[in-house]
Design a protein around this motif. Structure first.
Motif, PDB file in Angstrom:
ATOM      1  N   LEU A 156       3.874   7.049  -4.059  1.00  0.00           N
ATOM      2  CA  LEU A 156       4.557   7.703  -5.173  1.00  0.00           C
ATOM      3  C   LEU A 156       5.921   7.100  -5.464  1.00  0.00           C
ATOM      4  O   LEU A 156       6.404   7.171  -6.594  1.00  0.00           O
ATOM      5  CB  LEU A 156       4.695   9.199  -4.903  1.00  0.00           C
ATOM      6  CG  LEU A 156       3.377   9.992  -4.897  1.00  0.00           C
ATOM      7  CD1 LEU A 156       3.634  11.443  -4.530  1.00  0.00           C
ATOM      8  CD2 LEU A 156       2.678   9.888  -6.245  1.00  0.00           C
ATOM      9  N   THR A 157       6.566   6.526  -4.471  1.00  0.00           N
ATOM     10  CA  THR A 157       7.883   5.932  -4.676  1.00  0.00           C
ATOM     11  C   THR A 157       7.810   4.450  -5.045  1.00  0.00           C
ATOM     12  O   THR A 157       8.842   3.827  -5.287  1.00  0.00           O
ATOM     13  CB  THR A 157       8.757   6.099  -3.422  1.00  0.00           C
ATOM     14  OG1 THR A 157       8.087   5.484  -2.313  1.00  0.00           O
ATOM     15  CG2 THR A 157       9.013   7.569  -3.134  1.00  0.00           C
ATOM     16  N   ASP A 158       6.594   3.883  -5.086  1.00  0.00           N
ATOM     17  CA  ASP A 158       6.430   2.476  -5.444  1.00  0.00           C
ATOM     18  C   ASP A 158       6.433   2.338  -6.965  1.00  0.00           C
ATOM     19  O   ASP A 158       5.634   2.963  -7.665  1.00  0.00           O
ATOM     20  CB  ASP A 158       5.109   1.952  -4.879  1.00  0.00           C
ATOM     21  CG  ASP A 158       4.942   0.463  -5.073  1.00  0.00           C
ATOM     22  OD1 ASP A 158       5.883  -0.199  -5.566  1.00  0.00           O
ATOM     23  OD2 ASP A 158       3.860  -0.050  -4.721  1.00  0.00           O
ATOM     24  N   ALA A 159       7.322   1.499  -7.476  1.00  0.00           N
ATOM     25  CA  ALA A 159       7.444   1.333  -8.923  1.00  0.00           C
ATOM     26  C   ALA A 159       6.271   0.550  -9.515  1.00  0.00           C
ATOM     27  O   ALA A 159       5.958   0.696 -10.692  1.00  0.00           O
ATOM     28  CB  ALA A 159       8.756   0.624  -9.247  1.00  0.00           C
ATOM     29  N   ASP A 160       5.622  -0.283  -8.709  1.00  0.00           N
ATOM     30  CA  ASP A 160       4.530  -1.120  -9.203  1.00  0.00           C
ATOM     31  C   ASP A 160       3.159  -0.453  -9.107  1.00  0.00           C
ATOM     32  O   ASP A 160       2.145  -1.091  -9.382  1.00  0.00           O
ATOM     33  CB  ASP A 160       4.485  -2.442  -8.439  1.00  0.00           C
ATOM     34  CG  ASP A 160       5.727  -3.280  -8.683  1.00  0.00           C
ATOM     35  OD1 ASP A 160       6.301  -3.142  -9.777  1.00  0.00           O
ATOM     36  OD2 ASP A 160       6.104  -4.048  -7.787  1.00  0.00           O
TER      37      ASP A 160
END
Length: 150
Positions: free
Chosen positions: A23-27
């Motif tokens: 969930l915190t991964d921008a990609d």
């Protein structure tokens, strides 16, 4: 019971870590993740479990004396195939680099699987021969069966 509880808690913590990381991964693309999870679900529950159940049904036809040996061979062959099949099929081989996957992996995979089959047959023959030898030594010279351990 303590071991099971520890494993469940550890698994839940690992899953929570994975979800927070995703969930915190921008990609991250949620559609791609859902497709991947659906493919894993289909691959495991439909393909793999159907194959395991089919092999399990086939193993019920093996006599009980050799069933454990044959089951062990089937599990070993499945593990070797899962690990060796991508190499045998040449996934990752580059046409311009001959040092990538340079060995004949398909031939070697077949050789290892044949060695597993041979070792299984040998173990079954030795076990069967040992059982017949024990039966012959338990009978007196006149051929009457031994009753009551005498």
């Amino acid at each position: 019971m303590k071991t099971r509880t520890g494993l469940v808690v550890g698994g839940c913590l690992l899953m929570a870590y994975a979800v927070v990381g995703a969930l915190t991964d921008a990609d991250l693309t949620p559609g791609g993740v859902l497709i991947f999870l659906a493919a894993v679900l289909v691959g495991h529950d439909i393909v793999w479990m159907a194959a395991v159940l089919a092999v399990g049904v086939a193993l019920t036809r093996v006599p009980p004396r050799g069933r454990t040996t044959v089951r062990t061979a089937a599990i070993t062959a499945a593990a070797v195939t899962v690990v060796g099949l991508p190499l045998a099929l040449g996934f990752g081989r580059a046409a311009d680099n001959s040092s990538v996957l340079p060995l004949p992996y398909c031939r070697n995979l077949v050789a290892v699987l044949l060695a597993i089959v041979g070792a299984t047959l040998l173990a079954c023959v030795v076990r069967r021969r040992g059982a017949t030898d024990r039966k012959e030594t338990e009978r007196p010279a006149d051929g009457r069966p031994v009753i009551g351990g005498r």
